[in-house]
Design a protein around this motif. Structure first.
Motif, PDB file in Angstrom:
ATOM      1  N   THR B 164       0.820  -1.200   0.000  1.00  0.00           N
ATOM      2  CA  THR B 164       0.000   0.000   0.000  1.00  0.00           C
ATOM      3  C   THR B 164       0.860   1.258   0.000  1.00  0.00           C
ATOM      4  N   ILE B 174      -0.752   4.354   9.723  1.00  0.00           N
ATOM      5  CA  ILE B 174      -1.014   3.162   8.918  1.00  0.00           C
ATOM      6  C   ILE B 174       0.197   2.237   8.914  1.00  0.00           C
ATOM      7  N   LEU B 180      -6.391   0.517   6.977  1.00  0.00           N
ATOM      8  CA  LEU B 180      -7.086   1.309   5.949  1.00  0.00           C
ATOM      9  C   LEU B 180      -8.582   1.395   6.219  1.00  0.00           C
ATOM     10  N   ARG B 183     -10.969   4.325   5.445  1.00  0.00           N
ATOM     11  CA  ARG B 183     -10.280   5.315   4.614  1.00  0.00           C
ATOM     12  C   ARG B 183     -10.662   5.139   3.145  1.00  0.00           C
ATOM     13  N   LEU B 185      -9.876   4.353  -0.640  1.00  0.00           N
ATOM     14  CA  LEU B 185      -8.912   3.581  -1.429  1.00  0.00           C
ATOM     15  C   LEU B 185      -9.205   3.781  -2.910  1.00  0.00           C
ATOM     16  N   VAL B 205     -13.323  -0.319   3.327  1.00  0.00           N
ATOM     17  CA  VAL B 205     -12.726   0.900   2.767  1.00  0.00           C
ATOM     18  C   VAL B 205     -13.746   1.547   1.839  1.00  0.00           C
ATOM     19  N   ALA B 227      -5.188   6.121   0.039  1.00  0.00           N
ATOM     20  CA  ALA B 227      -4.251   5.012  -0.200  1.00  0.00           C
ATOM     21  C   ALA B 227      -4.432   4.433  -1.593  1.00  0.00           C
TER      22      ALA B 227
END
Lengths: 511, 312
Positions: B164, B174, B180, B183, B185, B205, B227
């Protein structure tokens, strides 16, 4: 003018008795032909035309008769040579094909698959030993894992030797085998150090202390990233060798069959023409020697054509029902074993647990593919799919492929058994992953290992079924060829002798 | 006894070499035979014989249903245009990166005379292979059961690991992929990497779609996503360009088998590519190329041949 053909006559029988030098009599009449009797000369080289040509009296007749006899004989001999040549070359092809499949690549698949299995199981046993820690009696026990490790080590050594012998002259394969041998030594040293350190550390069942894990990681990376791929690729390479050989030989056989048929028809036509020509010309009804020669040529054309057709079938069966399945199941067994190892490694190395879980799913999917994004969905899909088999065949993947083409007697039942035991194994996996860390180790060394053993045994049984089919096909192919092969030289010599015996007395009437 | 067999065998061999080129085989056989003959009806007989040969050669030719990459005078290779270190377009028809080098090397070893590179994206590479626009795809193409049902894969030529990429300022928060949760992505079109996080790992995510990984990277920089998760080789190339602004988490959580995509059924090509790959690893070419493109990234590289998928 007259001496020309007479001079050629003595040379001809010599040519007849030696089929290898056949062309001269065929070519010989041509130069002498054009000037005096164009009609007779033109029909001379064409075997088919002689039968219909009416005997025309004339001054050139005596000269052209031996020429025509020789020409037809020559053409017949060429056709016979082609017939026997095509037969012998086709039999050679079949023999080579069976050799590659039956005695070269076939055993190579088994040897390299054994090698993969032994190597992969070594790593699994080391993981088990480390996982058990100092609770020596857990599951089947530490000592048993160590014993199995030792046994696999010697299996691997033996399989390397065998693979090396079978690799023969292929330099890339030899280098690969050598690299496996070198790596195996390194692996054993790392594994021994890890197990020694583990014993000294004396930890409870579960993940070992950091230094032990560090050593094991080195060992398992060497095994999984270097040695196992090489062993697996050797197995695949045998598949490549067989596929190519099979393709070449199948087309060679088809060509051979066409040539045998064509040459056979030409030869029989020539012999019949000769028979008719001699009968009309010399007022004899039968020429027994030529009749027998015709019978032999006819028999060989017919049986040769049929046997070549059969042999194409035999090669197909040996490859499809035998070799391909044996190869696929060997791969399934190899991947399955390394999948089982990923279970131990999943519990052993928490930091890499995610990776080992993913590789477990990946390998499960390549053994038996059922559409699913994660393990939970996979368990469900396997459950449902196995329930529906054989009425509905929903699987892809190595075993799925075998399930779809279960053709041998008894193979459907054997596939069902494999699928059922695989489902049991996956159920065990679900329980193991759901359990607390300590209980998970107990699950792994207890029920999961037992279920894996049962699944693996069912797989071996199914492979055995195909192995038998394979051996049987190869053997029957070899026997059929051997019979005809044995008689072929006899047939060639006797036909040659018979033709000479049939034609020579007639020709000598012209001396 | 030996010479007649040998004679016919030569004839047979002449026919076999013609497999797939039926016309050549026929002309060759025809010519040889006519050279030996006289006139008239003999010629008719020989015409029949060469018709026979044509028949046989035709039967041989049916073995290969369509052209393999081995038969192509110019091999068209699909590579990514926007992945630094792997496949990066640097000019009209010019690309550079590990994938490009691997493709060039493989093409040389399987004996293809000329290679031309074209751009493929994750979203169109399968169509390009099926329609024959490209003969071979070397574009961080993951071998998965679903992909395998549409494409024949040689290799893998490398096993990468999913990792990642995050902004450097998030480094403290992180540590691995599980952080994650909650969060944003990036989800690049045609790529499966996000599934590894959301479906396989079942990490909640929020997905933000993007056309390419290049676009993902822009989004990561401007804060639209938190990310980018994909193969470490891809991330290594990006982070090398971004300097210190972006950072790789360095917690790989998958094995990604990067395959060389070929048209479904090109087994001859697939086997030849696998042999070329084996040779590349055995003679150290693969190690040299890996070091050339990823040596400075700090990734743990593997220099031995990966476990092949098997051609199917």
């Amino acid at each position: 003018m007259t001496p020309v053909p007479v001079n050629q006559t003595p040379a001809a029988p010599g040519a007849v008795s030696a089929p290898g030098t056949a062309p001269p009599p065929h070519r010989a009449p041509v130069p002498s032909a054009p000037p005096p009797a164009p009609g007779a000369a033109r029909s001379a080289p064409a075997p088919a035309g002689t039968a219909g040509a009416p005997p025309r009296p004339g001054p050139s007749r005596l000269r052209s008769v031996p020429g025509r006899v020789l020409a037809v004989t020559g053409g017949t001999v060429i056709a016979l040579t082609l017939l026997f040549g095509a037969l012998s070359s086709s039999f050679q092809t079949v023999g080579d094909g069976l050799d590659v499949i039956g005695h070269d690549a076939g055993p190579q698949v088994v040897a390299t698959a054994d090698l993969y299995f032994a190597l992969s199981d070594m790593d699994t046993q080391v993981a088990t030993v480390l996982l058990i820690g100092d609770e020596h009696g857990l599951g089947k026990g530490r000592q048993r894992a160590l014993d199995v490790y030792e046994r696999r080590r010697s299996d691997a050594g033996r399989a390397v030797l065998q693979a090396s012998a079978l690799a023969g002259g292929d330099p890339a394969e030899r280098r690969t085998v050598q690299a496996v041998l070198d790596g195996l030594g390194r692996y054993e040293r790392l594994a021994a150090r890890a197990m020694l350190l583990d014993e000294q550390a004396g930890h409870a069942a579960g993940p070992p202390p950091g230094p032990v894990l560090g050593l094991y990681r080195q060992a398992t990376d060497l095994m999984r990233l270097e040695l196992l791929p090489m062993a697996y690729n050797l197995t695949l390479e045998s598949g490549t060798v067989v596929r190519r050989a099979h393709e070449e030989q199948s087309s060679a056989l088809r060509t051979g069959q066409v040539l045998v048929a064509g040459a056979g028809v030409l030869a029989l036509g020539g012999l019949a023409g000769l028979q008719v020509f001699l009968a009309r010309r010399f007022r004899r009804v039968f020429n027994p020697a030529l009749l027998v020669a015709t019978a032999i040529a006819g028999t060989y054309t017919l049986t040769g054509f049929t046997v070549l057709g059969n042999e194409a079938g035999v090669l197909d069966t040996a490859k499809r029902d035998g070799f391909d399945s044996v190869l696929t199941l060997a791969r399934a067994r190899a991947v399955g074993n390394s999948m089982h190892g990923d279970q131990s490694r999943y519990l052993l190395d928490p930091e890499r647990a995610d990776t080992y879980e993913q590789t477990y799913l990946d390998k499960s999917q390549s053994v038996l593919y059922a559409p699913s994004g994660n393990l939970t969905a996979y368990y469900k899909a396997v459950d449902a799919g196995v329930e529906a088999y054989p009425a509905e065949d929903v699987f892809l993947g190595l075993i799925g492929q075998e399930a779809a083409r279960a053709r041998l007697p008894g193979s459907e039942a054997a596939v069902s058994e494999v699928l059922r035991r695989y489902r049991e194994f996956q159920r065990g996996d679900r329980l193991m992953r759901a359990a607390s860390p300590r209980a998970a180790v107990e699950e792994l060394v207890g029920p999961v290992e037992t279920r894996f053993g049962a699944y693996d045994a069912a797989l071996v049984e199914l492979a055995g079924l195909h192995r038998t089919a394979f051996d049987r096909a190869v053997r029957s192919g070899e026997e059929q060829v051997a019979e005809l092969w044995f008689l072929l030289p006899v047939a060639m010599v006797s036909t040659a002798v018979l033709i000479v015996a049939g034609v020579w007395p007639r020709l000598s009437e012209y001396r | 006894m030996r010479s007649p067999g040998l004679l016919a065998r030569t004839a047979l061999t002449a026919l076999h070499t013609g497999a797939g080129r039926a016309r050549t085989a026929q002309t060759r056989t025809g010519r040889t035979m006519t050279g030996r003959t006289g006139t008239g009806r003999a010629r008719a007989a020989l015409a029949a014989a060469s018709a026979l040969a044509l028949l046989a050669a035709g039967a041989c030719g049916s073995g290969r249903p369509f052209a393999s990459i081995l038969d192509q005078a110019t091999l068209v290779v699909g590579v990514k245009p926007d992945q630094p270190g792997l496949g990066m377009k640097v000019g009209e028809g010019r690309y550079e990166g590990f994938d490009v080098d691997v493709a060039t090397e493989v093409a040389r070893r399987i004996g293809v005379p000329r290679v031309r590179f074209v751009t493929v994206l994750s979203s169109n590479r399968q169509d390009f292979l099926q329609s024959g626009k490209v003969g071979m795809v070397v574009a961080t193409y993951s071998i998965t059961p679903v992909n395998r049902s549409k494409v024949t894969f040689a290799g893998p030529y490398y096993v990468a690991h999913q990792d990642t990429l995050i902004r450097a300022e998030d480094k403290a928060e992180i540590d691995n992929v599980r952080d994650l949760k909650g969060r944003r992505l990036c989800q690049a079109a045609g790529s499966n990497s996000w599934r590894r996080v959301r479906e396989e790992r079942q990490i909640a995510v929020e997905l933000v779609p993007a056309a390419t990984y290049g676009e993902c990277l822009a989004k990561l920089r401007d804060g639209t996503v938190d990310a980018v998760s994909t193969d470490d080789l891809i991330l290594a190339g990006f982070s090398a360009r971004a300097g210190s602004a972006l950072s790789i988490v360095n917690a790989p959580f998958t094995d990604e088998r990067l395959g060389i995509g070929l048209r479904k059924g090109d087994l001859d090509g697939c086997e030849a590519v696998n042999r070329a790959l084996t040779a590349m690893y055995q003679d150290g070419t693969a190690e040299k190329l890996l070091k050339k493109w990823f040596g400075g990234s700090g990734l743990a590289l593997t220099f031995t041949v990966p476990q092949f998928e098997g051609c199917a």
